[in-house]
Design a protein around this motif. Structure first.
Motif, PDB file in Angstrom:
ATOM      1  N   VAL A 246     -24.730   1.906   8.630  1.00 38.13           N
ATOM      2  CA  VAL A 246     -25.963   2.702   8.585  1.00 38.13           C
ATOM      3  C   VAL A 246     -25.640   4.159   8.281  1.00 38.13           C
ATOM      4  CG1 VAL A 246     -27.860   3.614   9.979  1.00 38.13           C
ATOM      5  CG2 VAL A 246     -27.318   1.183  10.061  1.00 38.13           C
ATOM      6  N   MET A 247     -24.636   4.705   8.960  1.00 40.57           N
ATOM      7  CA  MET A 247     -24.243   6.086   8.693  1.00 40.57           C
ATOM      8  C   MET A 247     -23.606   6.225   7.314  1.00 40.57           C
ATOM      9  SD  MET A 247     -22.777   7.389  12.400  1.00 40.57           S
ATOM     10  CE  MET A 247     -21.592   6.040  12.590  1.00 40.57           C
ATOM     11  N   TYR A 248     -23.015   5.147   6.824  1.00 44.09           N
ATOM     12  CA  TYR A 248     -22.331   5.180   5.535  1.00 44.09           C
ATOM     13  C   TYR A 248     -23.295   5.405   4.372  1.00 44.09           C
ATOM     14  CZ  TYR A 248     -19.630   3.318   1.585  1.00 44.09           C
ATOM     15  OH  TYR A 248     -19.014   3.151   0.383  1.00 44.09           O
ATOM     16  N   VAL A 249     -24.515   4.873   4.486  1.00 45.25           N
ATOM     17  CA  VAL A 249     -25.465   4.994   3.368  1.00 45.25           C
ATOM     18  C   VAL A 249     -26.214   6.327   3.382  1.00 45.25           C
ATOM     19  CG1 VAL A 249     -25.777   2.506   3.320  1.00 45.25           C
ATOM     20  CG2 VAL A 249     -27.380   3.894   4.610  1.00 45.25           C
ATOM     21  N   VAL A 250     -26.091   7.093   4.460  1.00 47.10           N
ATOM     22  CA  VAL A 250     -26.864   8.334   4.581  1.00 47.10           C
ATOM     23  C   VAL A 250     -26.552   9.342   3.476  1.00 47.10           C
ATOM     24  CG1 VAL A 250     -27.253  10.367   6.036  1.00 47.10           C
ATOM     25  CG2 VAL A 250     -27.331   8.089   7.030  1.00 47.10           C
ATOM     26  N   PRO A 251     -25.276   9.632   3.142  1.00 42.81           N
ATOM     27  CA  PRO A 251     -25.013  10.646   2.098  1.00 42.81           C
ATOM     28  C   PRO A 251     -25.648  10.306   0.751  1.00 42.81           C
ATOM     29  CG  PRO A 251     -23.024  10.222   3.357  1.00 42.81           C
ATOM     30  CD  PRO A 251     -24.024   9.195   3.783  1.00 42.81           C
ATOM     31  N   VAL A 252     -25.608   9.029   0.361  1.00 39.09           N
ATOM     32  CA  VAL A 252     -26.196   8.644  -0.919  1.00 39.09           C
ATOM     33  C   VAL A 252     -27.714   8.800  -0.877  1.00 39.09           C
ATOM     34  CG1 VAL A 252     -26.481   6.768  -2.570  1.00 39.09           C
ATOM     35  CG2 VAL A 252     -24.294   7.078  -1.414  1.00 39.09           C
ATOM     36  N   LEU A 253     -28.336   8.435   0.255  1.00 42.51           N
ATOM     37  CA  LEU A 253     -29.779   8.602   0.388  1.00 42.51           C
ATOM     38  C   LEU A 253     -30.164  10.079   0.331  1.00 42.51           C
ATOM     39  CD1 LEU A 253     -30.665   6.019   3.191  1.00 42.51           C
ATOM     40  CD2 LEU A 253     -31.069   5.819   0.734  1.00 42.51           C
ATOM     41  N   VAL A 254     -29.395  10.931   0.997  1.00 44.63           N
ATOM     42  CA  VAL A 254     -29.682  12.366   0.979  1.00 44.63           C
ATOM     43  C   VAL A 254     -29.553  12.914  -0.443  1.00 44.63           C
ATOM     44  CG1 VAL A 254     -28.872  14.620   1.762  1.00 44.63           C
ATOM     45  CG2 VAL A 254     -29.037  12.728   3.378  1.00 44.63           C
ATOM     46  N   LEU A 255     -28.493  12.504  -1.148  1.00 43.60           N
ATOM     47  CA  LEU A 255     -28.296  12.959  -2.530  1.00 43.60           C
ATOM     48  C   LEU A 255     -29.460  12.513  -3.410  1.00 43.60           C
ATOM     49  CD1 LEU A 255     -26.414  14.323  -4.609  1.00 43.60           C
ATOM     50  CD2 LEU A 255     -25.375  12.085  -4.985  1.00 43.60           C
TER      51      LEU A 255
END
Length: 273
Positions: A246-255
């Motif tokens: 779950v935390m792993y996908v956060v940077p791509v979602l933010v970008l």
């Protein structure tokens, strides 16, 4: 009639949204469950005692932030370099004249049909002879080489720009590189946003490349997520895996959220003629 048609479209969109968000939603629910609750039958569709302890465990079981830093470093280096290199190559194919340009562009596009995994072993042998294993230089070189799909996007975008802009710059004494840097590149923000999002997500989610070219100290979060969450018996701890994912996908979602307008515009306009 119009209302019924619009309602049907909205219902279809909601159904597709649920279909695409379903796996991520189940991942997030799993991240809130305790280890014992994952083994309960029948399945608990919602955790009886939701807890954020799994997220703390996911961060402390191994150096999560350290491996995340490795992933951000590699993905950022590759995304920036491949965007600039692809933009320069796309500019050349769109605005410059040279013998055999169409044939070269056709060969470049044909490489998109070649699966990248086919070239991994020869690439590994080449980088090994150059002593570039366990360094980030492969991603630097891959970035400088450009990407065929991104070159195609930039080429299509630059082909549609008015020739008068280029002619006015030439009259003002601009050379080819200055025309690209001062006129074409600033105008191509939609394609730049598209390129940055795609190239960053390609590298961020890559498992095979880092596992082959990097050791454990230099590897990325994608590799460590697959191997780092095991108990003393060697069994995977699914609740911690879910929390880390779950935390792993956060940077791509933010970008994507930051650049979504440019991303959508780039996809919509780069193929127009």
């Amino acid at each position: 009639m119009v209302f019924a048609r619009r309602s049907a479209v909205y219902m279809l969109l909601v159904a597709l949204l649920a279909l695409f968000l379903g796996p991520f939603g189940w991942l997030a629910i799993t991240a809130l469950k305790g280890a014992s609750e994952l083994r309960v039958l029948p399945i608990h569709w919602w955790p009886h005692h939701p807890s954020l302890d799994n997220f703390a465990g996911a961060l402390t079981t191994f150096d999560y932030l350290g491996y995340a830093r490795n992933s951000v470093t590699i993905a950022t280096i590759y995304a920036v370099l491949v965007t600039l290199a692809s933009a320069w190559a796309g500019f050349g194919f769109a605005r410059l004249s040279a013998p055999g340009k169409r044939a070269i562009f056709g060969v470049l596009m044909s490489t998109m049909m070649l699966p990248s995994i086919i070239t991994l072993i020869p690439t590994y042998l080449m980088f090994s002879k150059l002593h570039l294993i366990n360094t980030y230089m492969p991603w630097v070189l891959w970035g400088l080489a450009g990407a065929p799909y991104l070159i195609f996007l930039f080429r299509q975008f630059f082909s549609n720009m008015p020739k008068e802009l280029e002619e006015a710059a030439i009259v003002d004494g601009c050379g080819t590189f200055r025309i690209f840097l001062r006129i074409f590149l600033p105008q191509s923000w939609p394609v730049i946003a598209t390129s940055l999002i795609l190239s960053f997500s390609w590298t961020w989610g890559d498992y095979i490349g880092p596992s082959l070219f990097l050791d454990d100290a230099h590897t990325t979060l994608a590799v460590k997520l697959a191997t780092g969450y095991v108990n003393s018996h060697g069994e995977p701890m699914s609740n911690l895996v879910a929390s880390g994912a779950v935390m792993y996908v956060v940077p791509v979602l933010v970008l994507f959220l930051i650049m979504q307008r440019g991303f959508v515009s780039g996809i919509a306009t780069s193929g127009l003629k």
